[in-house]
Structures are given as structure tokens and as C-alpha cells.
Design an enzyme around this catalytic site. Sequence first.
Site, mmCIF file in Angstrom:
data_model
loop_
_atom_site.group_PDB
_atom_site.id
_atom_site.type_symbol
_atom_site.label_atom_id
_atom_site.label_comp_id
_atom_site.label_asym_id
_atom_site.label_seq_id
_atom_site.Cartn_x
_atom_site.Cartn_y
_atom_site.Cartn_z
ATOM 1 N N SER A 1 0.800 -1.293 -0.028
ATOM 2 C CA SER A 1 -0.140 -0.026 0.236
ATOM 3 C C SER A 1 0.935 1.165 -0.069
ATOM 4 O O SER A 1 1.678 1.474 -0.977
ATOM 5 C CB SER A 1 -1.036 -0.052 1.138
ATOM 6 O OG SER A 1 -2.014 0.944 1.316
ATOM 7 N N ASP B 1 -11.222 -4.103 -4.164
ATOM 8 C CA ASP B 1 -10.179 -2.905 -3.271
ATOM 9 C C ASP B 1 -10.727 -1.575 -3.695
ATOM 10 O O ASP B 1 -10.971 -1.306 -4.796
ATOM 11 C CB ASP B 1 -8.922 -3.036 -3.589
ATOM 12 C CG ASP B 1 -8.132 -2.249 -2.693
ATOM 13 O OD1 ASP B 1 -8.572 -1.136 -2.174
ATOM 14 O OD2 ASP B 1 -6.912 -2.316 -2.579
ATOM 15 N N HIS C 1 -8.380 -4.792 -0.100
ATOM 16 C CA HIS C 1 -7.061 -4.327 0.236
ATOM 17 C C HIS C 1 -6.038 -5.155 1.079
ATOM 18 O O HIS C 1 -4.835 -4.711 0.728
ATOM 19 C CB HIS C 1 -7.317 -2.749 0.716
ATOM 20 C CG HIS C 1 -6.206 -2.078 0.683
ATOM 21 N ND1 HIS C 1 -5.714 -1.315 -0.589
ATOM 22 C CD2 HIS C 1 -5.202 -1.435 1.732
ATOM 23 C CE1 HIS C 1 -4.645 -0.572 -0.351
ATOM 24 N NE2 HIS C 1 -4.388 -0.558 0.860
HETATM 25 C C1 MLT Z 1 -2.974 3.861 2.124
HETATM 26 O O1 MLT Z 1 -4.080 3.682 2.844
HETATM 27 O O2 MLT Z 1 -1.903 3.917 2.499
HETATM 28 C C2 MLT Z 1 -3.275 4.227 0.475
HETATM 29 O O3 MLT Z 1 -4.097 3.433 0.113
HETATM 30 C C3 MLT Z 1 -2.282 4.507 -0.096
HETATM 31 C C4 MLT Z 1 -1.322 5.586 0.156
HETATM 32 O O4 MLT Z 1 -1.858 6.589 0.675
HETATM 33 O O5 MLT Z 1 -0.139 5.651 -0.121
#
Ligand code: MLT
Length: 212
Positions: A107, A158, A189
Site C-alpha cells: 500500500s 479493493d 485491500h
Molecule cells: C493507503 O492507505 O496507504 C493508501 O491506500 C495508499 C497511500 O496513501 O499511499
Amino acid sequence: MNYQPLKYIYRSSGIDGAHTLLLLHGTGGDEHDLLSLADRFGPGVNILSLRGNVSEGGMPRFFRRLGMGIFDEEDLVFRTHELMAFVKQLSEKEQFDPAKIIALGYSNGANIAGSALLLYPGVFAGAILYRPMQPFRAPSGGKTPEARPVFMSNGLHDLTIDPERARDYVALLRTYGYDTSYHELNTGHQLTMEDIDLSVDWYRQHFSHAAL
Ligand code: MLT
């Protein structure tokens, strides 16, 4: 602004010339999060795990965001340079080969790894990106000097990642010269065992000379 050091954990495999897995956690994680996942790659690889320097309401991240999926690109560029400079310095201190780093990010961690793939073409020996998004709206940059392997997996359910945009990102990485394997999984996710098994297989296939 000056570069700040990052908190880290380094574990040497004790093997000369080993690759190093560079672990980059998701939002709200830390340098401990991906250690047990990294064990799945076997004892033959060094482990370097970092904690992002940015705090979003107390949650560590690798760069600032303006909203969900909307990145502060100026901060992302700065943080990418900061991280890469830190890793280079650490390679001297901890004695690992900076030319043999395989980034592994989830992520937010996958997104800064992707930024490094675009800003420093060819700097990583390979990269594993779980649940990534294209880090820059309009990236400009070079091509990798050699095709470096990239593993990417996303979840079809996701809610934070648009599958079309993810496919565009795969196409972009291929344009940069990355040999990108892309998997769309029947999940959201969260990471699943399928992500891990597929990425371990990919690692064995591309780094079979690495001790397992
Ligand atoms: C997260 O939750 O970290 C996002 O999906 C990705 C990000 O902000 O880089």
C-alpha cells in the site's frame, strides 16, 4: 529541508553477495509489520525494514497525502530522495550490496517503492508491490538500463484502487522497461496468502541464484 534518518531494522543473512529485501509498510504500520512475511522468502536474503518518517495523526507513512489516494507529489519526491539516500548510507554501515536490493512494499510502502522505480530507473534489482497506485499523475523520466522484474498484485474488490488505473500503471512500468508481472486477485485491500505465495514464487523464479 534536510534529510532525516529513518527508523530501521536490519538482519543480515550472513551470506556474501546476498540480495536485500527492503520492507516498506502500509499506512499506520511500522518496521516490524512485514518481518514475518519476509521470513517466507527464506533465510538467504538480508532484511532491511524501514519506518516512514511522516505521521498522519500518529500513523506512520512514507509521504504525505492530501486525501485518500491523492498524494502530495512534492513531498513524495522529497521523501523518495530522503529514503534512497538513507538506504545508500546504510548499505555502507551494514555492508549490504546496494545493487542487490529488492523493494517489497504494501500500500503506502508500495507507492514510495513505485516512486523510486520511476525516479531512479534500474536502482532496484526487483520490486514487489502489493496494492500499489500510480504514484505520480504525470510521471516523466527515463527507462531502466536493463529490464528489472516487478511483481504487482491488487484486489478486484479493493475500494481504494481503481482496476483500470492499476492496469494503466502496469502499462506505464512496462514502458519504463520493467518486466512487470501483474495479478488481480479476488479480494480487497488486505494482503492474502495468495499474494504472498505468488510473490515468493516470482522471487524464486527471478532470483533462483539467491540462496533460499
Ligand atoms: C493507503 O492507505 O496507504 C493508501 O491506500 C495508499 C497511500 O496513501 O499511499
